[in-house]
Motif scaffolding. Structure first.
Motif: not given
Ligand SMILES: N[C@@H](CCC(=O)N[C@@H](CS)C(=O)NCC(=O)O)C(=O)O
Length: 310
Positions: A11-18, A42-44, A53-57, A67-70, A131-133
């Motif tokens: 995860h990273y600190a500012s990520s709301p789903f995290s 990149p996050r190799p 899978y490109r998302r966090v957390p 994968c996926d907070s849900n 790449e995301y939104l």
């Protein structure tokens, strides 16, 4: 197996789903390992675990990757002790959470961008758009919709005001649950830019005591872990036996043992390829082998993802 393995959150600190997942650790009072990833790829080392899978957390438990907070929250409910995440109507709470996040995500980002004094860094904006939104998150692009976005968010938060109006401490009653976390993490995101401005803009005063209670659940007991160490933890073990799904697949669709891809149907629509090893109406599990991480089971929710024959 899972009972012994550590919970590792990428995860990273500012990520709301995290933040939603971190608060779930807090609610349950859990110890966990914290792998901080870059806010922009990149996050190799994470890709090695997720197959792209490109998302966090992402939650890792040994060689099982959620994968996926849900799906992460129900997985924690199944695998971890501590107070329940679902004090009331678990399925309704998951359905409502899913639909709230879906319906409000772009508007919430709009409010956040509106409240921020400056644009996010150019590299971040470029990455998120491409790449995301698939939407330009710059102030110039988002400002024309600001008033509408405030309306959209306000209309949904009116339900939260009303739900709390009888003086209950949390949305489901006296005990906190996943529903509180899914509403709170989006409000947390919006307030992140400028609390006072967003509180005024959205008239948050009636729900601030509730928000403070939810955020006071804290994050449990994180201990930092390096990404290399997390990969080693996956390599050192095999995926857990799949004994928690409600049914095997039947009827239409790919068969167990066949090659499939699993792809988010909203943002960051990157297909992940593997062999289908388990699925029911809530969850799909695919196997993939990674050079560094070894045999892995990747778990995805069915809601919000598409499984296709590869
Ligand atoms: N439905 C997903 C949404 C996750 C999501 O959109 N996460 C954001 C960060 S909060 C993300 O991945 N942004 C792009 C990135 O970090 O690469 C979940 O609940 O986990």
């Amino acid at each position: 197996m899972a009972g012994m393995a550590e919970f590792i959150l990428h995860h990273y600190a500012s990520s709301p789903f995290s933040e939603k997942v971190r608060l779930a650790f807090g609610l349950k009072g859990l110890a966990w390992r914290s792998v901080e990833v870059a806010a922009v790829p990149p996050r190799p080392l994470l890709d090695a675990l997720t197959g792209g899978y490109r998302r966090v957390p992402v939650l890792q438990v040994g060689a099982d990757v959620y994968c996926d907070s849900n799906l992460i929250l129900p997985a924690l409910e199944r695998l971890a002790g501590g107070p329940t995440l679902y004090p009331e109507a678990p399925a309704l709470s998951q359905a409502l959470g899913f639909n709230w996040e879906r319906s409000i995500w772009l508007a919430a980002i709009g409010v956040r961008v509106h409240a921020a004094k400056e644009d996010a860094p150019a590299g971040f904006l470029r990455d998120r758009e491409k790449e995301y939104l698939y939407v330009d998150m710059s102030k110039a692009a988002m400002e024309p919709l600001a008033a509408l976005n405030v309306q959209r968010v306000r209309a949904q938060l009116a339900f939260v005001d009303a739900a709390l109006a009888d003086g209950r401490a949390f949305l489901s009653g006296g005990r906190p649950g996943a529903l509180d976390l899914v509403y709170a993490h989006i409000v947390w995101l919006m307030r992140g830019a400028d609390e006072a401005k967003v509180d005024a803009l959205l008239n948050l005063a009636p729900i601030l005591p509730w928000l403070r209670r939810v955020l006071a659940l804290g994050h449990g007991r994180p201990a930092a872990m390096g990404a290399e160490e997390a990969l080693a933890a996956a390599r050192a073990t095999e995926p857990a036996a799949i004994d928690h799904l409600r049914s095997t697949l039947n009827g239409e669709g790919p068969r167990i043992g066949s090659a499939v891809t699993v792809t988010p149907d909203d943002f960051a629509r990157v297909p992940v390829a593997g062999t289908l090893v388990g699925a029911d109406e809530r969850e799909v599990v695919i196997h993939r082998r990674d050079e560094c991480a070894g045999n892995l089971h990747l778990h995805f929710p069915r809601a919000g993802f598409e499984m296709r024959a590869a």
